[in-house]
Design a protein around this motif. Sequence first.
Motif, PDB file in Angstrom:
ATOM      1  N   ALA A   1     -13.581  14.295 -33.890  1.00  0.00           N
ATOM      2  CA  ALA A   1     -13.200  13.303 -34.911  1.00  0.00           C
ATOM      3  C   ALA A   1     -14.158  12.113 -34.902  1.00  0.00           C
ATOM      4  N   GLN A   2     -14.501  11.618 -33.718  1.00  0.00           N
ATOM      5  CA  GLN A   2     -15.434  10.492 -33.643  1.00  0.00           C
ATOM      6  C   GLN A   2     -16.820  10.889 -34.154  1.00  0.00           C
TER       7      GLN A   2
ATOM      8  N   CYS B   1     -18.425   8.941 -37.234  1.00  0.00           N
ATOM      9  CA  CYS B   1     -19.689   8.250 -36.976  1.00  0.00           C
ATOM     10  C   CYS B   1     -20.809   8.823 -37.846  1.00  0.00           C
ATOM     11  N   GLY B   2     -20.857  10.131 -37.972  1.00  0.00           N
ATOM     12  CA  GLY B   2     -21.858  10.772 -38.823  1.00  0.00           C
ATOM     13  C   GLY B   2     -21.673  10.419 -40.287  1.00  0.00           C
TER      14      GLY B   2
ATOM     15  N   VAL C   1     -27.816  11.685 -34.467  1.00  0.00           N
ATOM     16  CA  VAL C   1     -27.496  10.413 -33.821  1.00  0.00           C
ATOM     17  C   VAL C   1     -26.023  10.386 -33.421  1.00  0.00           C
ATOM     18  N   ALA C   2     -25.162  10.842 -34.335  1.00  0.00           N
ATOM     19  CA  ALA C   2     -23.722  10.888 -34.035  1.00  0.00           C
ATOM     20  C   ALA C   2     -23.442  11.872 -32.898  1.00  0.00           C
ATOM     21  N   ALA C   3     -24.157  13.003 -32.891  1.00  0.00           N
ATOM     22  CA  ALA C   3     -23.948  13.998 -31.830  1.00  0.00           C
ATOM     23  C   ALA C   3     -24.393  13.462 -30.473  1.00  0.00           C
ATOM     24  N   ALA C   4     -25.429  12.618 -30.460  1.00  0.00           N
ATOM     25  CA  ALA C   4     -25.875  12.032 -29.190  1.00  0.00           C
ATOM     26  C   ALA C   4     -24.846  11.037 -28.660  1.00  0.00           C
TER      27      ALA C   4
ATOM     28  N   TRP D   1     -27.080  13.183 -43.795  1.00  0.00           N
ATOM     29  CA  TRP D   1     -26.504  13.772 -42.581  1.00  0.00           C
ATOM     30  C   TRP D   1     -27.592  14.362 -41.685  1.00  0.00           C
ATOM     31  N   VAL D   2     -28.744  14.723 -42.266  1.00  0.00           N
ATOM     32  CA  VAL D   2     -29.842  15.268 -41.473  1.00  0.00           C
ATOM     33  C   VAL D   2     -30.279  14.265 -40.406  1.00  0.00           C
ATOM     34  N   LEU D   3     -30.251  12.981 -40.753  1.00  0.00           N
ATOM     35  CA  LEU D   3     -30.591  11.934 -39.778  1.00  0.00           C
ATOM     36  C   LEU D   3     -29.375  11.460 -39.003  1.00  0.00           C
TER      37      LEU D   3
END
Length: 166
Positions: free
Chosen positions: A70-71, A75-76, A58-61, A52-54
Motif C-alpha cells: 500500500a505504501q 508513494c509511487g 524510487v517508491a520501490a527503494a 511511473w517509470v521514474l
Amino acid sequence: MIKSSVSNCPVPTEQQPLNEYEELKTSWLFRDCALNWREHIKKMLWIWSLSWVLAGPVAAASFPPHKHLAQFILCGALGASIGVILLLVRLYLGWYYVSDRLTSPTVFYEESGWYDGQTWIKPEEVLNRDRLIATYEIKPILRRLQLTFASLAGMFVAGSIVWHLL
C-alpha cells in the motif's frame, strides 16, 4: 498565421496576440487542452503512467512492494503525479499568458530586441475580437486545467487519509 484586421498594426506578426493564440492552439503540447473531457483525462493518465517509470523504482527503494504494498502504491502514485503537475503548470501558464495578452487593451512588443520595447493600444474592434476569443476559446481551457488541479488535490487528500489509516 492570421494577420490583424488593422493594417497599421506596428506589432511584429509573431508577437500579435491573435497569432500567439493560433500558434499555441496548434502546438503539439497545448492543442490537447482543447480536446473533450474524455480525451483530456486519457492524456493526463498517459502522462501519469509514463511518470511511473521514474517514480516506481524510487517508491520501490523506499517501500519494497513485497513488504509494504500500500505504501509503495501511494508513494509511487504521488511521485508519478509530479510529472502531471509540472505539465499542468506549463499548460496553465501558457494559456493564461495568451489570454492575458488577448484581453489587455494594450500590447507590449519588441521591435528588434529587448532594449526597444513599445506599447500598442488596440483599436476597439481588435480588442472586442480578442476578448471574445479569450472568453469563448481560452477560458474553458483554463477552467478545465483548474478542475484538473482540483482533482489532483482531492486525490492527494484522499491518499494522505489512506496513508494515515495504514
